[in-house]
Design a protein around this motif. Structure first.
Motif: not given
Ligand SMILES: *Cc1c(COP(=O)(O)O)cnc(C)c1O
Length: 399
Positions: A100-115, A143-155
């Motif tokens: 994924t070199t050069g791409l946004k490559n982070e994907v957010l997932l709530m821990t409670g959804h890691m099933v 909400r603050y945890q989701l907001e805080g996890a978003i950055n310029e690499r979030t795809a």
């Protein structure tokens, strides 16, 4: 069933499924419309791009959205949708994945959804080359945890709707979408087992993913539905990581037929038949020593009830898990829904029965419960032995 049972020819046990739509049991009863469509297309050639265009129109109509396509499974849909969110329509980037070199490559997932649905959700994401960023803790996400996890690499962000996930303390889809959209992050909903084809997209999800072979009663397949640009980018992965997740013409045609049949299906009639099965089992079990039947609605609001069968070993002379095992053995093996059995209960799920099988289930319950009552000792296998049974069996496979 007047047709001869192919399972007998293959030397396989003729199981009755009161467990649900389980991949390990062959998913669901494929509806006759899909069976006919599959056999009609198999000997023919088709232009696959056109067939997927046709699928797109039907998926779009049923899901109330812009576009869609059929893939191998919902699990494949997770990898493809995430890949599409990273690459867009850049074919060179598509061929480079999982690099994924050069791409946004982070994907957010709530821990409670890691099933795990039989494989981990987060692995489905990582297969594309993306990096999973957990949001919150097992039983809480704010909400603050989701907001805080978003950055310029979030795809993208993935949201899972399933009875497997933690059912409290997490961010609801509406708010999840609000936070993600405010920062331009697309939301992919894994709704593999959900009856609601429109609701998640209506709530704002950009992509919704379904299994063809679960409640829809289609052949093995997955449905990717949603925003046209994202669906197209996911579809284009078929010339990249999606190749190994290829669906054939029969999967596409069968999924289309199952979707069309879904529109005209007698949903109320089916519900009524399921209710009659539940009532029969409830009557069969009530008053039996140590057994408490309780009807329970589906935890994710699918229009489906199940019968919870709680077993008190002192009275019933058997534990819930030994009863489940007893039912699963013998000439008419019955597979119950037992993923919470350590709490002393299992469920009977009426949604995958052929007519008349509900009576066999009732008879086998009586038979095994009476046998247990006659036993002088309480039948109680240590749970530890049962817990590791399936991984141990895997170690011996194919023997
Ligand atoms: C079943 C399931 C899947 C996997 O679906 P397949 O189409 O069988 O790959 C993914 N997510 C959830 C929540 C599921 O229940």
């Amino acid at each position: 069933m007047t047709q001869k049972d192919i399972r007998q020819e293959l030397g396989l046990r003729p199981i009755i499924n009161v467990s649900g739509t389980m991949t390990s049991l062959g998913a669901s009863i494929v509806v006759p419309e899909a069976v006919a469509a599959v056999s009609a297309i198999l000997p023919q050639f088709v232009e696959i791009g056109d067939l997927q265009r046709k699928a797109s129109r039907i998926i779009a109509r049923l899901c109330g959205t812009e576009a869609g396509f059929v893939t191998a499974s919902c699990s494949a849909g997770i990898s493809l949708a995430v890949a599409g969110a990273m690459t867009g329509c850049d074919l060179a980037a598509i061929e480079r994945l999982p690099d994924t070199t050069g791409l946004k490559n982070e994907v957010l997932l709530m821990t409670g959804h890691m099933v795990s649905y039989g494989a981990p959700v987060e692995q489905g994401i990582r297969l594309s080359g993306a990096k999973v960023v957990p949001v919150g803790q097992a039983t809480s996400a704010n909400r603050y945890q989701l907001e805080g996890a978003i950055n310029e690499r979030t795809a993208a962000a993935v949201f899972v709707v399933s009875h497997h996930t933690v059912q409290y303390g997490l961010i609801p889809l509406k708010e999840f979408v609000e936070v993600c959209h405010a920062r331009g992050v697309p939301v992919i909903v894994d709704a593999a087992s959900e009856y609601d084809l429109k609701g998640f997209l209506e709530t704002g999800a950009d992509i919704a993913l379904y299994s063809s072979h679960k409640f829809l009663g289609g052949p093995t397949g997955g449905i990717v539905a949603g925003r046209k640009d994202l669906v197209r980018a996911a579809y284009m992965q078929n010339s990249g990581i999606g190749r190994g997740m290829k669906v054939g013409k029969e999967g596409m045609v069968g999924t289309i037929a199952a979707l069309e049949a879904w529109e005209t299906r007698d949903h109320a009639g089916i519900r009524e038949r399921e209710t009659r099965s539940l009532e029969l089992w409830e009557q069969t079990l009530s008053g039996r020593p140590g057994v408490t039947p309780i009807r329970e609605p589906d935890p994710t609001n699918n229009p489906l009830d199940r019968l919870k069968v709680a077993v008190e070993p002192k009275e019933a002379h058997i534990t819930a898990w030994d009863l489940a095992d007893a039912l699963a053995s013998g000439r008419t093996p019955i597979i119950v829904r037992d993923h919470e059995v350590e709490h002393g209960y299992f469920y009977l799920d009426p949604c995958n029965l052929h007519p008349g099988q509900e009576k066999v289930v009732a008879e086998r319950l009586v038979e095994e419960l009476e046998k247990a009552r006659q036993s002088n000792e309480i039948i109680a296998t240590p749970l530890e032995r049962r817990r590791n049974r399936s991984s141990e069996a895997l170690m011996r496979w194919p023997d």
